[in-house]
Scaffold this active site. Structure first.
Site, mmCIF file in Angstrom:
data_model
loop_
_atom_site.group_PDB
_atom_site.id
_atom_site.type_symbol
_atom_site.label_atom_id
_atom_site.label_comp_id
_atom_site.label_asym_id
_atom_site.label_seq_id
_atom_site.Cartn_x
_atom_site.Cartn_y
_atom_site.Cartn_z
ATOM 1 N N LYS A 26 42.591 23.392 25.287
ATOM 2 C CA LYS A 26 41.641 22.291 24.553
ATOM 3 C C LYS A 26 42.237 22.454 22.985
ATOM 4 O O LYS A 26 42.164 21.200 22.252
ATOM 5 C CB LYS A 26 40.413 22.611 24.505
ATOM 6 C CG LYS A 26 39.647 21.846 25.608
ATOM 7 C CD LYS A 26 39.930 22.095 26.922
ATOM 8 C CE LYS A 26 40.922 21.510 27.730
ATOM 9 N NZ LYS A 26 41.129 22.060 29.191
ATOM 10 N N LEU A 60 48.128 17.318 33.863
ATOM 11 C CA LEU A 60 48.038 15.983 33.186
ATOM 12 C C LEU A 60 47.666 16.326 31.567
ATOM 13 O O LEU A 60 47.843 15.683 30.729
ATOM 14 C CB LEU A 60 46.919 14.971 33.608
ATOM 15 C CG LEU A 60 47.309 14.522 35.027
ATOM 16 C CD1 LEU A 60 46.473 13.619 35.683
ATOM 17 C CD2 LEU A 60 48.636 13.663 35.030
ATOM 18 N N GLU A 61 46.706 17.360 31.606
ATOM 19 C CA GLU A 61 46.199 17.717 30.049
ATOM 20 C C GLU A 61 47.429 18.266 29.360
ATOM 21 O O GLU A 61 47.884 17.915 28.342
ATOM 22 C CB GLU A 61 45.188 18.748 30.196
ATOM 23 C CG GLU A 61 44.020 18.562 30.834
ATOM 24 C CD GLU A 61 42.914 19.514 30.819
ATOM 25 O OE1 GLU A 61 42.940 20.509 30.207
ATOM 26 O OE2 GLU A 61 41.621 19.023 31.133
ATOM 27 N N HIS A 118 21.604 3.975 19.478
ATOM 28 C CA HIS A 118 22.613 2.909 19.163
ATOM 29 C C HIS A 118 23.357 3.166 17.882
ATOM 30 O O HIS A 118 22.669 3.172 16.938
ATOM 31 C CB HIS A 118 22.125 1.757 19.213
ATOM 32 C CG HIS A 118 22.903 0.465 18.814
ATOM 33 N ND1 HIS A 118 23.820 0.054 19.672
ATOM 34 C CD2 HIS A 118 23.122 -0.129 17.561
ATOM 35 C CE1 HIS A 118 24.792 -1.021 19.086
ATOM 36 N NE2 HIS A 118 24.238 -1.210 17.823
ATOM 37 N N GLY A 155 53.024 18.130 39.674
ATOM 38 C CA GLY A 155 51.624 18.016 39.871
ATOM 39 C C GLY A 155 50.789 17.328 39.127
ATOM 40 O O GLY A 155 50.938 17.541 37.997
ATOM 41 N N THR A 162 41.489 34.097 31.971
ATOM 42 C CA THR A 162 42.398 32.865 32.089
ATOM 43 C C THR A 162 41.720 32.008 31.085
ATOM 44 O O THR A 162 42.493 31.462 30.280
ATOM 45 C CB THR A 162 42.355 32.311 33.398
ATOM 46 O OG1 THR A 162 42.642 33.405 34.473
ATOM 47 C CG2 THR A 162 43.295 31.113 33.462
ATOM 48 N N VAL A 209 44.527 18.116 37.100
ATOM 49 C CA VAL A 209 43.874 18.317 35.867
ATOM 50 C C VAL A 209 44.989 19.123 34.770
ATOM 51 O O VAL A 209 45.159 18.667 33.584
ATOM 52 C CB VAL A 209 42.615 19.083 35.903
ATOM 53 C CG1 VAL A 209 42.100 19.350 34.454
ATOM 54 C CG2 VAL A 209 41.843 18.514 36.671
HETATM 55 C C1 LIG Z 1 45.813 25.808 31.467
HETATM 56 C C2 LIG Z 1 44.197 25.808 32.074
HETATM 57 C C3 LIG Z 1 43.259 25.190 31.595
HETATM 58 C C4 LIG Z 1 41.976 25.118 32.220
HETATM 59 N N1 LIG Z 1 41.139 24.311 31.561
HETATM 60 C C5 LIG Z 1 39.804 24.411 31.948
HETATM 61 C C6 LIG Z 1 38.642 23.686 31.506
HETATM 62 O O1 LIG Z 1 38.962 22.902 30.560
HETATM 63 N N2 LIG Z 1 37.322 23.843 32.154
HETATM 64 C C7 LIG Z 1 37.163 24.549 33.131
HETATM 65 O O2 LIG Z 1 36.058 24.619 33.497
HETATM 66 N N3 LIG Z 1 38.353 25.372 33.705
HETATM 67 C C8 LIG Z 1 39.318 25.295 33.008
HETATM 68 N N4 LIG Z 1 40.452 26.184 33.481
HETATM 69 C C9 LIG Z 1 40.052 26.687 34.763
HETATM 70 C C10 LIG Z 1 39.376 28.318 34.457
HETATM 71 O O3 LIG Z 1 40.225 28.919 33.440
HETATM 72 C C11 LIG Z 1 39.111 29.047 35.598
HETATM 73 O O4 LIG Z 1 38.132 28.578 36.450
HETATM 74 C C12 LIG Z 1 38.314 30.325 34.916
HETATM 75 O O5 LIG Z 1 38.809 31.117 34.056
HETATM 76 C C13 LIG Z 1 37.829 31.223 36.066
HETATM 77 O O6 LIG Z 1 37.137 32.393 35.735
HETATM 78 P P1 LIG Z 1 37.040 33.760 36.523
HETATM 79 O O7 LIG Z 1 36.049 34.474 35.753
HETATM 80 O O8 LIG Z 1 36.684 33.553 37.910
HETATM 81 O O9 LIG Z 1 38.541 34.354 36.334
HETATM 82 P P2 LIG Z 1 39.631 34.359 35.345
HETATM 83 O O10 LIG Z 1 39.263 33.517 34.050
HETATM 84 O O11 LIG Z 1 40.800 34.158 35.921
HETATM 85 O O12 LIG Z 1 39.461 36.032 34.792
HETATM 86 C C14 LIG Z 1 39.772 37.065 35.745
HETATM 87 C C15 LIG Z 1 40.114 38.164 34.842
HETATM 88 O O13 LIG Z 1 40.194 39.431 35.550
HETATM 89 C C16 LIG Z 1 41.049 40.077 35.111
HETATM 90 N N5 LIG Z 1 41.669 41.051 36.267
HETATM 91 C C17 LIG Z 1 42.248 40.686 37.492
HETATM 92 N N6 LIG Z 1 42.441 41.698 38.338
HETATM 93 C C18 LIG Z 1 41.820 42.785 37.676
HETATM 94 C C19 LIG Z 1 41.936 44.222 38.043
HETATM 95 N N7 LIG Z 1 42.096 44.789 39.328
HETATM 96 N N8 LIG Z 1 41.307 45.066 37.060
HETATM 97 C C20 LIG Z 1 40.771 44.618 35.970
HETATM 98 N N9 LIG Z 1 40.806 43.175 35.659
HETATM 99 C C21 LIG Z 1 41.290 42.299 36.275
HETATM 100 C C22 LIG Z 1 42.343 39.525 34.767
HETATM 101 O O14 LIG Z 1 43.203 39.786 33.985
HETATM 102 C C23 LIG Z 1 41.341 38.292 34.155
HETATM 103 O O15 LIG Z 1 41.151 38.476 32.600
HETATM 104 C C24 LIG Z 1 41.585 26.002 33.198
HETATM 105 C C25 LIG Z 1 42.934 26.769 33.773
HETATM 106 C C26 LIG Z 1 43.985 26.808 32.909
HETATM 107 C C27 LIG Z 1 44.952 27.453 33.713
#
Ligand SMILES: Cc1cc2nc3c(=O)[nH]c(=O)nc-3n(C[C@H](O)[C@H](O)[C@H](O)COP(=O)(O)OP(=O)(O)OC[C@H]3O[C@@H](n4cnc5c(N)ncnc54)[C@H](O)[C@@H]3O)c2cc1C
Length: 467
Positions: free
Chosen positions: A51, A187-188, A445, A181, A41, A184
């Protein structure tokens, strides 16, 4: 059947970091990702693309509203959304390719397909063409992340009633974007389109925006976003969303019980994210989920099946990329027999609006509820020379310290570059600094960081120099 020491399912900032750390520690490592690009994600439809659009829209906003102040006279700037989105896609492409490069560099075997458990040690990878491959793994790390939460009474058509994923790919600048909603993500992305000229109305069920952050930040952000022209309907619960051609209608009820009807051309549903375990077939491995569908883990991020761990958005805790990455590192080191530790109190939170909002540690409200006696230092950004030079005068830095020991317990800030400034607070709190410690360190500064020193002076002994 291929055999691995560790298999990671999901390549987001949790999964890919876990895989790299496992490989560094000498484990034969595999990673399974269902999409063709790595990064989850965060890199594909989250942190990085949002960003990129926030930066582009901020440039546009400055060109339209602030350049003249700096003596730069240009003809009226025009926003080319298609180019902005194309640039955003280039940034995403470079970043996700970077992860594939890191997988190769660390000799991590990658599988493209959906990973599902066959047992506690066997995983099936189902590829796009339906073919399957089996993996045997001593340890598995579930890092399958999250998906946007959908309210049961809203049908997303992904054209005009959209989530953050579609908001990053719009073909036109909305005339009126209604954001459900006030957290974050809402609003972004609301800020992106507001800066590009959309009318933006936020509908929030709670009585404040960014409700989990310190109340002072919520109040100040509300004030500055209103000044930028964003509209807010707080304490207002959405009841239905209807689309009629190119128009969308949101019907809600405010706290007085009055009906509120808002019409626009796009509705962004940004009411949070839910853990994603679809297709994983955890039950075949015997892994338990909790009542909210998250993978249940202990303090070592271990599931009830001892060789299976879970990290990131799919487990409890803040849904943040850096939290997921810390957990990825921690699990890899635990599997290697090390004794890593995460201080969850020191995971910073950031909102990339302008001004930015950032915080670490406890809020004033939390400390009050815990009965901790505190002293609070505040420093307004407008009193800094750096802020006046750039023109970014909104916001403040608030440092909360223990009334008796002076230890810093929370830092809450809103202002230019707060997302970067918060790192100083994290370092200070990691080393259990007192407000006086921060106040006695030399800060270059003129910088926005001088606000930290001044707020610390105010917290420790009410002796801020410039205010
Ligand atoms: C619009 C937006 C903006 C964001 N901005 C920020 C930010 O600025 N800073 C911040 O810290 N966080 C931000 N986040 C949150 C951040 O994206 C998540 O907290 C983060 O991606 C979580 O990481 P993760 O590795 O747990 O999961 P994810 O990044 O969700 O990755 C999970 C992956 O697993 C894969 N997957 C799922 N099931 C399977 C399966 N069975 N087999 C194979 N693959 C699978 C998915 O396809 C995905 O690629 C934002 C989220 C969004 C939606």
């Amino acid at each position: 059947m291929s055999q691995f020491d560790v298999t990671v399912i999901g390549s987001g900032p949790g999964g890919y970091v876990a895989a790299i750390r496992c490989a560094q520690l000498g484990f034969k490592t595999a990673i399974i990702e269902k999409y063709p690009t790595m990064g989850g994600t965060c890199l594909n439809v989250g942190c990085i693309p949002s960003k990129a659009l926030l930066d582009s829209s901020e440039h546009f906003h400055n060109a339209a509203h602030n350049f003249a102040d700096h003596g730069i006279i240009i003809n009226e700037p025009k926003a080319d959304l298609a180019r902005m989105i194309a640039r955003k896609n280039e940034v995403v492409d470079q970043t996700t390719k970077g992860i594939s490069f890191l997988m190769d560099k660390n000799k991590i075997t990658t599988f493209e397909g959906v990973g599902s458990f066959e047992s506690a040690t066997q995983i099936k990878v189902t590829k796009n063409d339906g073919s399957t491959e089996m993996i045997e793994s001593k340890y598995t790390i579930i890092a399958t992340g999250s998906k946007p939460t959908v309210l049961p009474f809203i049908t997303l058509d992904k054209e005009r009633i959209i989530t953050s994923t579609e908001a990053l790919e719009l073909k036109e600048i909305p005339k009126h974007l209604i954001v459900i909603g006030g957290g974050v993500i809402g609003l972004e992305l609301g800020s992106v389109y507001k800066r590009l000229g959309s009318e933006v109305t936020v509908v929030e069920f709670m009585d404040k925006i960014i409700p989990t952050m310190d109340a002072s930040l919520s109040k100040e952000l509300n004030k500055v976003l209103r000044k930028q022209g964003m509209k807010f309907n707080l304490s207002t619960g959405v009841q239905s969303v209807e689309r009629n051609g190119d128009t969308v209608k949101v019907t809600a009820k405010n706290k007085k019980g009055e009906e509120v009807v808002i019409e626009g051309d796009y509705v962004l549903v940004a009411v949070g994210r839910s853990p994603f375990t679809k297709g994983l077939e955890v039950e075949k491995a015997g892994v338990d989920l909790d009542e909210r569908g998250r993978v249940k883990v202990n303090e070592h991020l271990q599931t009830n099946v001892s060789n299976i761990y879970a990290i990131g958005d799919v487990v409890a805790g803040a849904m943040l990329a850096h939290k997921a990455s810390e957990e990825g590192t921690m699990v890899a080191e635990l599997i290697a027999g090390q004794k890593p530790h995460i201080n969850y109190n020191l995971i910073p939170g950031v909102v990339y609006t302008w001004p930015e909002v950032a915080a670490v540690g406890k809020t004033e409200e939390q400390l009050k509820a815990e009965g901790v006696e505190v002293k609070i230092g505040n420093f307004p950004m407008r009193a800094l020379g750096r802020s006046r030079a750039s023109g970014d005068v909104d916001g403040f830095i608030k440092i909360i310290a223990d009334a008796k020991t002076d230890e810093v317990l929370g830092v809450h800030m809103i202002g230019a570059r707060a997302a970067d400034l918060i790192a100083e607070a994290v370092v200070a709190m990691e080393f259990r600094a007192s407000a006086e410690d921060i106040s006695r360190m030399s800060h270059a500064h003129p910088t926005y960081a001088e606000g930290m020193k001044e707020a610390a002076l105010d917290a420790t002994a009410k002796i801020a120099i410039h205010f």
